[in-house]
Design a protein around this motif. Structure first.
Motif, PDB file in Angstrom:
ATOM      1  N   LEU A  30       0.894  -1.174  -0.315  1.00 20.51           N
ATOM      2  CA  LEU A  30      -0.339   0.261   0.152  1.00 20.51           C
ATOM      3  C   LEU A  30       0.747   1.493   0.048  1.00 20.51           C
ATOM      4  O   LEU A  30       0.806   2.045  -0.921  1.00 20.51           O
ATOM      5  CB  LEU A  30      -1.324   0.533   1.595  1.00 20.51           C
ATOM      6  CG  LEU A  30      -1.295   0.893   1.470  1.00 20.51           C
ATOM      7  CD1 LEU A  30      -2.795   1.077   0.102  1.00 20.51           C
ATOM      8  CD2 LEU A  30      -2.843   1.099   2.343  1.00 20.51           C
ATOM      9  N   SER A  31       2.156   1.421   0.584  1.00 21.50           N
ATOM     10  CA  SER A  31       2.191   2.568   1.432  1.00 21.50           C
ATOM     11  C   SER A  31       2.787   2.889  -0.404  1.00 21.50           C
ATOM     12  O   SER A  31       3.641   3.997  -0.999  1.00 21.50           O
ATOM     13  CB  SER A  31       4.135   1.878   1.806  1.00 21.50           C
ATOM     14  OG  SER A  31       4.761   3.232   2.327  1.00 21.50           O
ATOM     15  N   THR A  32       4.349   1.957  -0.941  1.00 26.23           N
ATOM     16  CA  THR A  32       4.882   2.186  -2.577  1.00 26.23           C
ATOM     17  C   THR A  32       3.189   2.146  -3.279  1.00 26.23           C
ATOM     18  O   THR A  32       4.174   3.035  -4.030  1.00 26.23           O
ATOM     19  CB  THR A  32       4.853   0.387  -2.527  1.00 26.23           C
ATOM     20  OG1 THR A  32       6.293   0.077  -1.584  1.00 26.23           O
ATOM     21  CG2 THR A  32       5.818   0.372  -3.910  1.00 26.23           C
ATOM     22  N   THR A  33       2.391   1.717  -3.401  1.00 24.50           N
ATOM     23  CA  THR A  33       1.978   1.681  -4.755  1.00 24.50           C
ATOM     24  C   THR A  33       1.227   3.597  -4.026  1.00 24.50           C
ATOM     25  O   THR A  33       0.909   3.955  -5.796  1.00 24.50           O
ATOM     26  CB  THR A  33       0.385   1.623  -4.236  1.00 24.50           C
ATOM     27  OG1 THR A  33       0.583  -0.110  -4.815  1.00 24.50           O
ATOM     28  CG2 THR A  33      -0.193   1.110  -5.544  1.00 24.50           C
ATOM     29  N   ALA A  34       1.030   4.145  -3.080  1.00 30.73           N
ATOM     30  CA  ALA A  34       0.792   5.351  -3.080  1.00 30.73           C
ATOM     31  C   ALA A  34       2.026   6.246  -3.006  1.00 30.73           C
ATOM     32  O   ALA A  34       1.684   7.481  -3.442  1.00 30.73           O
ATOM     33  CB  ALA A  34       0.345   5.631  -0.929  1.00 30.73           C
ATOM     34  N   SER A  46      -3.337  10.626   0.515  1.00 27.12           N
ATOM     35  CA  SER A  46      -3.182  10.317   1.710  1.00 27.12           C
ATOM     36  C   SER A  46      -3.965   8.662   2.218  1.00 27.12           C
ATOM     37  O   SER A  46      -4.836   8.624   1.105  1.00 27.12           O
ATOM     38  CB  SER A  46      -3.647  10.993   3.069  1.00 27.12           C
ATOM     39  OG  SER A  46      -2.874  12.014   2.698  1.00 27.12           O
ATOM     40  N   TYR A  47      -3.832   7.677   2.955  1.00 28.61           N
ATOM     41  CA  TYR A  47      -4.814   6.696   3.236  1.00 28.61           C
ATOM     42  C   TYR A  47      -4.108   6.466   5.274  1.00 28.61           C
ATOM     43  O   TYR A  47      -3.798   7.416   5.470  1.00 28.61           O
ATOM     44  CB  TYR A  47      -4.100   5.798   2.555  1.00 28.61           C
ATOM     45  CG  TYR A  47      -2.596   5.020   2.910  1.00 28.61           C
ATOM     46  CD1 TYR A  47      -2.525   4.098   3.831  1.00 28.61           C
ATOM     47  CD2 TYR A  47      -1.864   5.970   1.946  1.00 28.61           C
ATOM     48  CE1 TYR A  47      -1.348   3.492   3.654  1.00 28.61           C
ATOM     49  CE2 TYR A  47      -0.227   5.693   1.928  1.00 28.61           C
ATOM     50  CZ  TYR A  47      -0.401   4.076   3.248  1.00 28.61           C
ATOM     51  OH  TYR A  47       0.612   3.300   3.520  1.00 28.61           O
ATOM     52  N   LEU A  48      -5.074   5.836   5.427  1.00 29.16           N
ATOM     53  CA  LEU A  48      -5.477   5.470   6.741  1.00 29.16           C
ATOM     54  C   LEU A  48      -4.546   3.446   7.434  1.00 29.16           C
ATOM     55  O   LEU A  48      -5.593   3.405   6.301  1.00 29.16           O
ATOM     56  CB  LEU A  48      -6.995   5.564   7.642  1.00 29.16           C
ATOM     57  CG  LEU A  48      -7.695   6.941   7.757  1.00 29.16           C
ATOM     58  CD1 LEU A  48      -8.774   6.779   7.891  1.00 29.16           C
ATOM     59  CD2 LEU A  48      -7.264   7.960   8.722  1.00 29.16           C
ATOM     60  N   TYR A  52      -4.235   6.134  11.597  1.00 27.33           N
ATOM     61  CA  TYR A  52      -2.824   7.413  11.074  1.00 27.33           C
ATOM     62  C   TYR A  52      -3.179   6.905   9.884  1.00 27.33           C
ATOM     63  O   TYR A  52      -3.433   6.325   9.287  1.00 27.33           O
ATOM     64  CB  TYR A  52      -1.431   6.601  11.812  1.00 27.33           C
ATOM     65  CG  TYR A  52      -1.452   5.803  13.444  1.00 27.33           C
ATOM     66  CD1 TYR A  52      -0.999   7.117  14.196  1.00 27.33           C
ATOM     67  CD2 TYR A  52      -1.098   4.941  13.683  1.00 27.33           C
ATOM     68  CE1 TYR A  52      -1.099   6.640  15.404  1.00 27.33           C
ATOM     69  CE2 TYR A  52      -1.254   4.698  14.822  1.00 27.33           C
ATOM     70  CZ  TYR A  52      -1.066   5.174  15.900  1.00 27.33           C
ATOM     71  OH  TYR A  52      -0.896   4.907  17.071  1.00 27.33           O
ATOM     72  N   LEU A  53      -3.474   8.684   9.808  1.00 18.93           N
ATOM     73  CA  LEU A  53      -3.082   9.123   8.523  1.00 18.93           C
ATOM     74  C   LEU A  53      -2.430   9.105   7.464  1.00 18.93           C
ATOM     75  O   LEU A  53      -0.936   9.520   8.396  1.00 18.93           O
ATOM     76  CB  LEU A  53      -4.083  10.569   8.760  1.00 18.93           C
ATOM     77  CG  LEU A  53      -3.613  10.957   7.474  1.00 18.93           C
ATOM     78  CD1 LEU A  53      -5.523  10.283   6.200  1.00 18.93           C
ATOM     79  CD2 LEU A  53      -4.119  12.576   6.933  1.00 18.93           C
ATOM     80  N   ILE A  54      -1.138   8.042   7.317  1.00 20.76           N
ATOM     81  CA  ILE A  54      -0.688   8.318   5.769  1.00 20.76           C
ATOM     82  C   ILE A  54      -0.712   9.565   4.599  1.00 20.76           C
ATOM     83  O   ILE A  54      -1.108   9.296   4.024  1.00 20.76           O
ATOM     84  CB  ILE A  54      -0.160   6.689   5.919  1.00 20.76           C
ATOM     85  CG1 ILE A  54      -0.164   6.022   7.074  1.00 20.76           C
ATOM     86  CG2 ILE A  54       1.051   6.446   4.758  1.00 20.76           C
ATOM     87  CD1 ILE A  54       0.574   5.863   8.192  1.00 20.76           C
ATOM     88  N   THR A  55       0.360  10.053   5.038  1.00 19.21           N
ATOM     89  CA  THR A  55       0.564  11.038   3.571  1.00 19.21           C
ATOM     90  C   THR A  55       1.669  10.416   2.771  1.00 19.21           C
ATOM     91  O   THR A  55       2.439   9.883   3.436  1.00 19.21           O
ATOM     92  CB  THR A  55       0.681  12.825   3.723  1.00 19.21           C
ATOM     93  OG1 THR A  55      -0.200  12.914   4.417  1.00 19.21           O
ATOM     94  CG2 THR A  55       0.633  13.384   2.659  1.00 19.21           C
ATOM     95  N   ARG A  56       2.095  10.899   1.836  1.00 24.40           N
ATOM     96  CA  ARG A  56       2.886  10.238   0.632  1.00 24.40           C
ATOM     97  C   ARG A  56       2.972  11.160  -0.193  1.00 24.40           C
ATOM     98  O   ARG A  56       1.690  11.510  -0.906  1.00 24.40           O
ATOM     99  CB  ARG A  56       3.003   8.340   0.173  1.00 24.40           C
ATOM    100  CG  ARG A  56       2.891   7.631   1.256  1.00 24.40           C
ATOM    101  CD  ARG A  56       4.808   7.661   1.611  1.00 24.40           C
ATOM    102  NE  ARG A  56       4.164   6.471   2.289  1.00 24.40           N
ATOM    103  CZ  ARG A  56       4.743   6.895   3.862  1.00 24.40           C
ATOM    104  NH1 ARG A  56       5.105   7.640   4.331  1.00 24.40           N
ATOM    105  NH2 ARG A  56       4.983   5.677   4.535  1.00 24.40           N
TER     106      ARG A  56
END
Length: 62
Positions: A30-34, A46-48, A52-56
């Motif tokens: 998910l992080s890599t795709t974002a 951004s995604y949860l 936690y809100l994660i922003t790339r």
């Protein structure tokens, strides 16, 4: 070592250390795709995750 190979090695290390391997792998994907979408669209994504809100954000060009 290429940047891509370093990212794969880092993801595999996190996977190996994780208690819940399926969740660790899903979060890495998910992080890599974002990050890839952020670069392609040139905007923050951004995604949860675990509440936690994660922003790339795309890397800034010099």
């Amino acid at each position: 070592m290429t940047r891509e190979r370093h990212a794969v090695d880092k993801a595999l290390a996190k996977y190996d250390l994780a208690t819940n391997k399926t969740a660790a792998l899903a979060l890495e994907v998910l992080s890599t795709t974002a990050r890839m979408v952020a670069v392609d669209l040139d905007q923050e994504i951004s995604y949860l995750a675990n509440g936690y809100l994660i922003t790339r954000a795309p890397a800034k060009s010099a």
